[in-house]
Each structure stands twice: as C-alpha cells, then as structure tokens.
Design a protein around this motif. Structure first.
Motif, mmCIF file in Angstrom:
data_model
loop_
_atom_site.group_PDB
_atom_site.id
_atom_site.type_symbol
_atom_site.label_atom_id
_atom_site.label_comp_id
_atom_site.label_asym_id
_atom_site.label_seq_id
_atom_site.Cartn_x
_atom_site.Cartn_y
_atom_site.Cartn_z
ATOM 1 N N ALA A 16 0.813 -1.227 0.000
ATOM 2 C CA ALA A 16 0.000 0.000 0.000
ATOM 3 C C ALA A 16 0.838 1.265 0.000
ATOM 4 C CB ALA A 16 -0.979 0.017 1.183
ATOM 5 N N GLN A 17 2.120 1.157 -0.348
ATOM 6 C CA GLN A 17 2.976 2.330 -0.451
ATOM 7 C C GLN A 17 3.174 2.695 -1.923
ATOM 8 O OE1 GLN A 17 3.946 3.921 2.491
ATOM 9 N NE2 GLN A 17 2.529 2.361 3.219
ATOM 10 N N ASP A 18 3.682 3.906 -2.178
ATOM 11 C CA ASP A 18 3.980 4.355 -3.536
ATOM 12 C C ASP A 18 5.479 4.606 -3.617
ATOM 13 O OD1 ASP A 18 4.053 5.354 -6.039
ATOM 14 O OD2 ASP A 18 2.666 7.002 -5.717
ATOM 15 N N PRO A 19 6.276 3.573 -3.870
ATOM 16 C CA PRO A 19 7.724 3.688 -3.749
ATOM 17 C C PRO A 19 8.383 4.591 -4.782
ATOM 18 C CG PRO A 19 7.157 1.583 -4.717
ATOM 19 C CD PRO A 19 5.871 2.216 -4.273
ATOM 20 N N TYR A 20 7.753 4.748 -5.946
ATOM 21 C CA TYR A 20 8.417 5.462 -7.042
ATOM 22 C C TYR A 20 8.110 6.957 -7.079
ATOM 23 C CZ TYR A 20 8.928 0.653 -8.633
ATOM 24 O OH TYR A 20 9.210 -0.683 -8.712
ATOM 25 N N TYR A 21 7.127 7.408 -6.321
ATOM 26 C CA TYR A 21 6.736 8.820 -6.387
ATOM 27 C C TYR A 21 7.679 9.666 -5.543
ATOM 28 C CZ TYR A 21 3.943 13.075 -6.174
ATOM 29 O OH TYR A 21 3.531 14.378 -6.271
ATOM 30 N N ASN A 22 8.438 10.535 -6.208
ATOM 31 C CA ASN A 22 9.371 11.420 -5.509
ATOM 32 C C ASN A 22 9.498 12.722 -6.304
ATOM 33 O OD1 ASN A 22 11.862 12.730 -4.603
ATOM 34 N ND2 ASN A 22 12.220 10.837 -3.443
ATOM 35 N N PRO A 23 8.735 13.762 -5.937
ATOM 36 C CA PRO A 23 8.736 15.027 -6.685
ATOM 37 C C PRO A 23 10.118 15.657 -6.837
ATOM 38 C CG PRO A 23 6.924 14.971 -5.118
ATOM 39 C CD PRO A 23 7.786 13.788 -4.812
ATOM 40 N N ASP A 24 10.936 15.601 -5.791
ATOM 41 C CA ASP A 24 12.261 16.242 -5.853
ATOM 42 C C ASP A 24 13.142 15.578 -6.912
ATOM 43 O OD1 ASP A 24 11.564 18.011 -3.835
ATOM 44 O OD2 ASP A 24 12.285 16.684 -2.242
ATOM 45 N N GLY A 198 -7.254 -3.359 -1.937
ATOM 46 C CA GLY A 198 -7.964 -4.331 -1.116
ATOM 47 C C GLY A 198 -9.453 -4.046 -1.076
ATOM 48 N N THR A 199 -10.205 -5.041 -0.690
ATOM 49 C CA THR A 199 -11.653 -4.899 -0.597
ATOM 50 C C THR A 199 -12.104 -5.161 0.839
ATOM 51 O OG1 THR A 199 -11.913 -5.702 -2.870
ATOM 52 C CG2 THR A 199 -13.872 -5.715 -1.464
ATOM 53 N N PRO A 200 -12.745 -4.198 1.486
ATOM 54 C CA PRO A 200 -13.202 -4.417 2.863
ATOM 55 C C PRO A 200 -14.313 -5.458 2.916
ATOM 56 C CG PRO A 200 -14.069 -2.351 2.009
ATOM 57 C CD PRO A 200 -13.092 -2.855 0.981
ATOM 58 N N THR A 201 -14.241 -6.321 3.898
ATOM 59 C CA THR A 201 -15.259 -7.356 4.055
ATOM 60 C C THR A 201 -15.645 -7.518 5.520
ATOM 61 O OG1 THR A 201 -13.580 -9.088 4.258
ATOM 62 C CG2 THR A 201 -14.450 -8.679 2.050
#
Length: 265
Positions: A16-24, A198-201
């Motif tokens: 659930a992380q976004d490892p590639y997003y880095n604005p700098d 994910g889907t909440p159940t």
C-alpha cells in the motif's frame, strides 16, 4: 539485487505504499532532460494527449488527478496533459478496437494488467519486443525489426526477459526477473501508478482457520478447517490472529528447514 544508482535507494516496497513517487527527484531529472531536449529544438510546454470515455466518470477523475500531479510537480509551463473526453464509439475506435499502433491515437496509456498465473513472466512478457500484448498501446508494433522498439531498448529488455524465462532455479529466476523489471521501470516505459487494492469485508470466519493460496483451489472455496465465531471479526482480533499466525509460521518453517538439512547431510 538490482542497483541502478542513488535515485532508487531508500524506496519503500511495503504494501500500500507508492515507492516510485518522488517530486524532488522528478524535478531534478526533468531539468536534465529539458536541457537536452531544448538543445535539439524541442519547444515547451510539451502537450500530451490522453483520451477517455466521457461516460467513465471514475476514469475521468483518475486522469485529472494524474494531470494535476504531473503538472504541479513538473510545472504546466513544461508539461501539459490534455484530457480529451470522447464518445464511447470514438474512444473504442482509438483504443480497444484499434488494429494498429498508429490507430491508437493518444500519447499516454493508463492501463493495467492482471497476471494469468503465478510467475513474474505473466506481467513482464507483455513488453516482449516480439509478442508483447501492450506494445501497440505504447505506439509500437511487435517485432524485432521495429526500429522504434529498438530505439527505446526493448530488444535489450527482451534479451533479459528470455534469459529469465529459461532459468529453472527459482531463486536465480526471480533475480533475473527483478533485473528485467528494474530495467523496465528505470526506462520509464512503464510507470507503476495503479494497484488493484484491497476490498473491505465483514466476516465471521475465525482468522487464519482456513487454507489459502493465490493459485489453485485452496482459497475461499475450501471449507476444510474453517471455523466460525458468533460475532463479526474485529480489526483487533484479526491483527492478534495474524501476529500469532506469523509466529507459528516462522517456527514451522524453521523446523522444516532443520529437517531438510538433516536429510541433505
């Protein structure tokens, strides 16, 4: 482990992380690219067309979110995403129903792919220069004779991919696939920006009481070992059960490794 330089160090691959997003880092890399492009006569801002079915409200929101992210980071004076809302018929004719790469009339493709089987090749083969299923979406026709595909290095990628496909040792096989995937991301031909999520159940099944597998028939279809409780499982109950299960799994794996070591000797 693949290492393409400092720009890929310290990224977080946790769920659930976004490892590639880095604005700098994006701004720094873009500054280098802009100088090189301006020297070749490229005029800014660069306009990129993205088509979308005007009846698909969720996709329109998603694309506009992407537009906002890119333009706010790189600057609208540098890059502009032009979102074109088309009728369903026009959109299909320039996307799903198009027969050639040239007929896919857009600059950005925001699609995804779900694996058919439990092997990295199911994801990575779609960029194979000879038969890749998404090449036309990138404006490229499959085939080694395609100079455009070679110009972006897909012949090199395909060689890495085929080496991984031939490898029979699981550990080495996954390392080679990791090399190929790292090359793909580093080339920016594919930029990961979507996950299935994910889907909440709400369930009354006792956590981790049932068998589970990502492949085969040992998933929710199996009732073997299944236990039920009177009330719906709470988040705290699930987390405690997960912690207990991970500990038992670690102990079980350790025991299995010790038994295997005895037989190997």
């Amino acid at each position: 482990m693949v290492n393409y330089g400092k720009e890929w160090q310290g990224i977080n691959f946790a769920d659930a992380q976004d490892p590639y997003y880095n604005p700098d880092k994006a701004k720094a890399k873009f500054a280098e690219a802009k100088k090189e492009l301006q020297a070749k006569g490229v005029q800014f801002p660069i306009h990129l067309d993205k088509t979308v079915d005007l009846t698909n409200k969720a996709e329109i929101q998603g694309i506009n979110s992407m537009k906002q992210s890119i333009e706010s980071v790189l600057g609208a004076d540098n890059v502009v995403i032009d979102v074109h809302q088309l009728s369903t018929e026009d959109f299909d004719n320039t996307s799903y129903l198009a027969q050639t790469a040239a007929q896919k009339d857009y600059d950005l493709y925001n699609g995804g792919w779900s694996a058919d089987y439990q092997d990295p090749s199911s994801y990575l083969d779609i960029f194979n220069i000879n038969s890749g299923g998404v090449l036309q979406n990138l404006g490229l026709e499959p085939g080694e004779a395609n100079d455009k595909a070679k110009a972006v290095g897909l012949d090199v990628y395909t060689q890495m991919l085929e080496e991984a496909n031939k490898e029979q040792d699981p550990a080495k096989r996954y390392e080679k696939y990791a090399d190929a995937q790292a090359w793909l991301v580093d080339s920016s031909l594919a930029i990961p920006n979507v996950s299935l999520g994910g889907t909440p159940t709400l369930r009354k099944i006792v956590p981790f009481s049932t068998p589970y597998s990502l492949a085969g028939n040992k998933g929710v279809e199996s009732y073997k070992y299944l236990k039920l409780q009177d009330k719906t499982v709470t988040k705290d109950e699930y987390e405690k059960a997960k912690e207990k299960w991970l500990k038992e799994k670690e102990e079980s794996n350790k025991k299995a490794q010790e038994e295997l070591a005895k037989h190997v000797k």
